[in-house]
Design a protein around this motif. Sequence first.
Motif, PDB file in Angstrom:
ATOM      1  N   GLU A  55     -16.155 -24.102  53.631  1.00  0.00           N
ATOM      2  CA  GLU A  55     -16.497 -23.960  55.052  1.00  0.00           C
ATOM      3  C   GLU A  55     -15.411 -24.548  55.962  1.00  0.00           C
ATOM      4  OE1 GLU A  55     -19.404 -22.654  56.018  1.00  0.00           O
ATOM      5  OE2 GLU A  55     -20.300 -22.446  54.028  1.00  0.00           O
ATOM      6  N   GLY A  56     -15.475 -24.217  57.250  1.00  0.00           N
ATOM      7  CA  GLY A  56     -14.542 -24.792  58.209  1.00  0.00           C
ATOM      8  C   GLY A  56     -14.061 -23.767  59.211  1.00  0.00           C
ATOM      9  N   PRO A  57     -13.393 -24.237  60.267  1.00  0.00           N
ATOM     10  CA  PRO A  57     -12.950 -23.325  61.314  1.00  0.00           C
ATOM     11  C   PRO A  57     -11.856 -22.377  60.843  1.00  0.00           C
ATOM     12  CG  PRO A  57     -12.112 -25.538  61.705  1.00  0.00           C
ATOM     13  CD  PRO A  57     -13.047 -25.639  60.561  1.00  0.00           C
ATOM     14  N   GLN A  58     -11.177 -22.769  59.759  1.00  0.00           N
ATOM     15  CA  GLN A  58     -10.085 -21.927  59.290  1.00  0.00           C
ATOM     16  C   GLN A  58     -10.601 -20.732  58.476  1.00  0.00           C
ATOM     17  OE1 GLN A  58     -11.163 -24.447  57.614  1.00  0.00           O
ATOM     18  NE2 GLN A  58     -11.471 -23.456  55.659  1.00  0.00           N
ATOM     19  N   ARG A  59     -11.858 -20.847  58.004  1.00  0.00           N
ATOM     20  CA  ARG A  59     -12.407 -19.783  57.172  1.00  0.00           C
ATOM     21  C   ARG A  59     -12.606 -18.502  57.979  1.00  0.00           C
ATOM     22  NH1 ARG A  59     -17.728 -20.534  53.408  1.00  0.00           N
ATOM     23  NH2 ARG A  59     -18.181 -18.352  53.018  1.00  0.00           N
ATOM     24  N   ARG A  60     -12.252 -17.391  57.390  1.00  0.00           N
ATOM     25  CA  ARG A  60     -12.411 -16.124  58.121  1.00  0.00           C
ATOM     26  C   ARG A  60     -12.938 -15.043  57.196  1.00  0.00           C
ATOM     27  NH1 ARG A  60      -8.597 -17.706  60.336  1.00  0.00           N
ATOM     28  NH2 ARG A  60      -8.558 -16.206  62.026  1.00  0.00           N
ATOM     29  N   LYS A  61     -13.422 -14.021  57.815  1.00  0.00           N
ATOM     30  CA  LYS A  61     -13.933 -12.895  57.034  1.00  0.00           C
ATOM     31  C   LYS A  61     -12.776 -12.217  56.330  1.00  0.00           C
ATOM     32  CE  LYS A  61     -18.365 -12.082  59.025  1.00  0.00           C
ATOM     33  NZ  LYS A  61     -18.335 -12.082  60.517  1.00  0.00           N
ATOM     34  N   LEU A  62     -12.965 -11.935  55.087  1.00  0.00           N
ATOM     35  CA  LEU A  62     -11.942 -11.248  54.320  1.00  0.00           C
ATOM     36  C   LEU A  62     -12.368  -9.803  54.086  1.00  0.00           C
ATOM     37  CD1 LEU A  62     -11.103 -13.846  51.518  1.00  0.00           C
ATOM     38  CD2 LEU A  62      -9.796 -13.325  53.583  1.00  0.00           C
ATOM     39  N   PRO A  63     -11.382  -8.918  53.998  1.00  0.00           N
ATOM     40  CA  PRO A  63     -11.725  -7.529  53.657  1.00  0.00           C
ATOM     41  C   PRO A  63     -11.949  -7.365  52.161  1.00  0.00           C
ATOM     42  CG  PRO A  63      -9.370  -7.746  54.008  1.00  0.00           C
ATOM     43  CD  PRO A  63      -9.965  -9.093  54.290  1.00  0.00           C
ATOM     44  N   MET A  64     -11.874  -8.484  51.431  1.00  0.00           N
ATOM     45  CA  MET A  64     -12.082  -8.425  49.975  1.00  0.00           C
ATOM     46  C   MET A  64     -12.593  -9.787  49.525  1.00  0.00           C
ATOM     47  SD  MET A  64      -8.036  -8.705  49.158  1.00  0.00           S
ATOM     48  CE  MET A  64      -7.576  -8.018  50.743  1.00  0.00           C
ATOM     49  N   SER A  65     -13.015  -9.898  48.291  1.00  0.00           N
ATOM     50  CA  SER A  65     -13.478 -11.190  47.788  1.00  0.00           C
ATOM     51  C   SER A  65     -12.283 -12.093  47.544  1.00  0.00           C
ATOM     52  CB  SER A  65     -14.259 -11.004  46.496  1.00  0.00           C
ATOM     53  OG  SER A  65     -13.371 -10.678  45.441  1.00  0.00           O
ATOM     54  N   PRO A  66     -12.470 -13.413  47.626  1.00  0.00           N
ATOM     55  CA  PRO A  66     -11.394 -14.334  47.273  1.00  0.00           C
ATOM     56  C   PRO A  66     -10.847 -14.050  45.879  1.00  0.00           C
ATOM     57  CG  PRO A  66     -13.202 -15.534  48.285  1.00  0.00           C
ATOM     58  CD  PRO A  66     -13.664 -14.121  48.128  1.00  0.00           C
ATOM     59  N   GLU A  67     -11.734 -13.682  44.979  1.00  0.00           N
ATOM     60  CA  GLU A  67     -11.298 -13.391  43.611  1.00  0.00           C
ATOM     61  C   GLU A  67     -10.328 -12.214  43.575  1.00  0.00           C
ATOM     62  OE1 GLU A  67     -14.277 -14.342  44.412  1.00  0.00           O
ATOM     63  OE2 GLU A  67     -14.752 -16.006  43.044  1.00  0.00           O
ATOM     64  N   ASP A  68     -10.669 -11.165  44.296  1.00  0.00           N
ATOM     65  CA  ASP A  68      -9.784  -9.996  44.326  1.00  0.00           C
ATOM     66  C   ASP A  68      -8.465 -10.322  45.010  1.00  0.00           C
ATOM     67  OD1 ASP A  68     -11.669  -8.594  43.009  1.00  0.00           O
ATOM     68  OD2 ASP A  68     -12.400  -7.454  44.736  1.00  0.00           O
ATOM     69  N   LEU A  69      -8.556 -11.132  46.053  1.00  0.00           N
ATOM     70  CA  LEU A  69      -7.339 -11.531  46.762  1.00  0.00           C
ATOM     71  C   LEU A  69      -6.397 -12.292  45.829  1.00  0.00           C
ATOM     72  CD1 LEU A  69      -5.893 -11.638  49.542  1.00  0.00           C
ATOM     73  CD2 LEU A  69      -7.013 -13.855  49.914  1.00  0.00           C
ATOM     74  N   LEU A  70      -6.970 -13.200  45.070  1.00  0.00           N
ATOM     75  CA  LEU A  70      -6.157 -13.977  44.130  1.00  0.00           C
ATOM     76  C   LEU A  70      -5.583 -13.086  43.037  1.00  0.00           C
ATOM     77  CD1 LEU A  70      -5.057 -16.619  43.016  1.00  0.00           C
ATOM     78  CD2 LEU A  70      -7.272 -17.012  41.905  1.00  0.00           C
ATOM     79  N   GLU A  71      -6.417 -12.222  42.509  1.00  0.00           N
ATOM     80  CA  GLU A  71      -5.953 -11.344  41.441  1.00  0.00           C
ATOM     81  C   GLU A  71      -4.779 -10.486  41.904  1.00  0.00           C
ATOM     82  OE1 GLU A  71      -8.955  -9.259  39.339  1.00  0.00           O
ATOM     83  OE2 GLU A  71      -7.549  -7.814  38.459  1.00  0.00           O
ATOM     84  N   ALA A  72      -4.919  -9.897  43.083  1.00  0.00           N
ATOM     85  CA  ALA A  72      -3.844  -9.059  43.616  1.00  0.00           C
ATOM     86  C   ALA A  72      -2.561  -9.877  43.796  1.00  0.00           C
ATOM     87  CB  ALA A  72      -4.272  -8.445  44.956  1.00  0.00           C
ATOM     88  N   GLY A  73      -2.723 -11.084  44.331  1.00  0.00           N
ATOM     89  CA  GLY A  73      -1.556 -11.928  44.564  1.00  0.00           C
ATOM     90  C   GLY A  73      -0.844 -12.290  43.271  1.00  0.00           C
ATOM     91  N   VAL A  74      -1.600 -12.660  42.280  1.00  0.00           N
ATOM     92  CA  VAL A  74      -0.995 -13.059  41.011  1.00  0.00           C
ATOM     93  C   VAL A  74      -0.329 -11.867  40.330  1.00  0.00           C
ATOM     94  CG1 VAL A  74      -1.489 -13.909  38.691  1.00  0.00           C
ATOM     95  CG2 VAL A  74      -2.520 -15.032  40.668  1.00  0.00           C
ATOM     96  N   LEU A  75      -0.980 -10.719  40.392  1.00  0.00           N
ATOM     97  CA  LEU A  75      -0.390  -9.531  39.759  1.00  0.00           C
ATOM     98  C   LEU A  75       0.922  -9.150  40.428  1.00  0.00           C
ATOM     99  CD1 LEU A  75      -3.409  -7.197  38.886  1.00  0.00           C
ATOM    100  CD2 LEU A  75      -1.848  -8.401  37.331  1.00  0.00           C
ATOM    101  N   LEU A  76       0.936  -9.154  41.749  1.00  0.00           N
ATOM    102  CA  LEU A  76       2.170  -8.829  42.463  1.00  0.00           C
ATOM    103  C   LEU A  76       3.261  -9.822  42.104  1.00  0.00           C
ATOM    104  CD1 LEU A  76       0.689  -7.880  45.936  1.00  0.00           C
ATOM    105  CD2 LEU A  76       2.078  -6.381  44.475  1.00  0.00           C
ATOM    106  N   TYR A  77       2.884 -11.069  42.065  1.00  0.00           N
ATOM    107  CA  TYR A  77       3.854 -12.124  41.762  1.00  0.00           C
ATOM    108  C   TYR A  77       4.454 -11.944  40.367  1.00  0.00           C
ATOM    109  CZ  TYR A  77       5.572 -16.853  40.832  1.00  0.00           C
ATOM    110  OH  TYR A  77       6.338 -17.929  40.477  1.00  0.00           O
ATOM    111  N   LEU A  78       3.579 -11.730  39.393  1.00  0.00           N
ATOM    112  CA  LEU A  78       4.062 -11.560  38.015  1.00  0.00           C
ATOM    113  C   LEU A  78       4.925 -10.304  37.891  1.00  0.00           C
ATOM    114  CD1 LEU A  78       0.949 -12.538  35.858  1.00  0.00           C
ATOM    115  CD2 LEU A  78       2.949 -13.928  36.449  1.00  0.00           C
TER     116      LEU A  78
END
Lengths: 215, 215
Positions: A183-206
């Motif tokens: 929670e917190g003021p920095q939290r915002r609505k995502l167009p995807m789940s945090p899990e999907d966001l992380l997965e995409a980021g890691v895949l792109l990185y690798l």
Amino acid sequence: MSWSGPSDGGSGRRGYHHGNLREALVEAAVELIGAKGPAGFTIAEAARLAGVSPAAPYRHFRDADALLAEVALRGFTLFTERLEAAWGGGKPEPVSKFEDLGRAYLAFARTEPAYYAAMFDSHIATDGHAGLQDAADRAFGVLRDAAERIAAAAPKERRPPALMIALHVWALSHGIASLFVREGPQRRKLPMSPEDLLEAGVLLYLQSLGLSGGA
Amino acid sequence: MSWSGPSDGGSGRRGYHHGNLREALVEAAVELIGAKGPAGFTIAEAARLAGVSPAAPYRHFRDADALLAEVALRGFTLFTERLEAAWGGGKPEPVSKFEDLGRAYLAFARTEPAYYAAMFDSHIATDGHAGLQDAADRAFGVLRDAAERIAAAAPKERRPPALMIALHVWALSHGIASLFVREGPQRRKLPMSPEDLLEAGVLLYLQSLGLSGGA
DNA sequence: TGTACATCAGTGAACGCGCGTTCACTGATGTAC
DNA sequence: TGTACATCAGTGAACGCGCGTTCACTGATGTAC
């Protein structure tokens, strides 16, 4: 009226002596931190929750900080177990297990917010709480070992440093957990789940390291 | 003995009336948060630091949370300015300015730990503090605009979503700031500076999107 | 320009509260013989 | 097996503390005329 011997019916209390107060205090602290954050817990309230006088905790913990450090220590231990279970030695397929590791990171932040807060938000000084630094190191070690395994797939002459991979993925995971799971003021609505966001980021990185299949 | 009119010599105090208590309280809060974290500051101590009775702050802030929210609000505003200055419209060269943006993120966490903590560690409820969410949105907006500019370099048919890029880079920056710039048991020695770690991560990431030159 | 008045911002004393910590104590448990 | 004793873990009362918050108040400032 007692059919169950020395127990008093589930509270864990066994008469004058509690029997397992140390454990009960840790559990109480976890509960309080979960409800109000690391700053909102007090020794006195933990004692109350454990059904014991406010002086009792001092038989087991030097002060509130020591109790908090114990929670963080157990948190890192539990975290390590969860990460290891998710990684599973990287079998059968390292990259997909690496994704599982990331998912486990977020799952921990989500399902154990109290431990997570004690570990990352409580700002305990690491000195004076022996073992805490080691426990944190072990958790990171899971990630580093996994990164080593992943990096090993690259041809030897252009193999990226595993430590760097581990640090990048850890920071990305922690950032996503902090910004989008908690929670917190920095939290915002995502167009995807945090899990999907992380997965995409890691895949792109690798992918940029040549360690993951295609665009 | 007074050469300077209504001033009392630098404290800002102008006799019975303070003159600018609201500002002084915010400054005091920033100082206290910097010294002891968001949990370690109290209205009473802020009043003391501003040289005023403990009842005075209530003329300006409903409660401690409102003061903390004001600090967070100003933090986000200052943060936005710093990020905008670093990005500079992406000129002359978007990718290198994007790196500057990342460096500015870490620099802010390093040089303004009090604001950073109020913004990201204080867990203020966003509702009831009008403007706070907007201020946070504006800070993220800088990053999102920059990401849009970066993404525009890709051929239209395989252009990655700018929002995703912004989220990944934000999370990576925040993760690195939280883990490696700030204190705590999770902090560890790095074989490089946080800035270099971030730069490497962002470059690799952009590379996989075909948005950056190089290896 | 001067005076009366309204408004504002800070005072200081007081309140109840919960906390951390200490202390001499005592009930419960374990062990030596 | 029983008894004396040492040790241990929790009690409860007490302390001083700082906090948040309130209240009637008062000194300072600004404004209408």
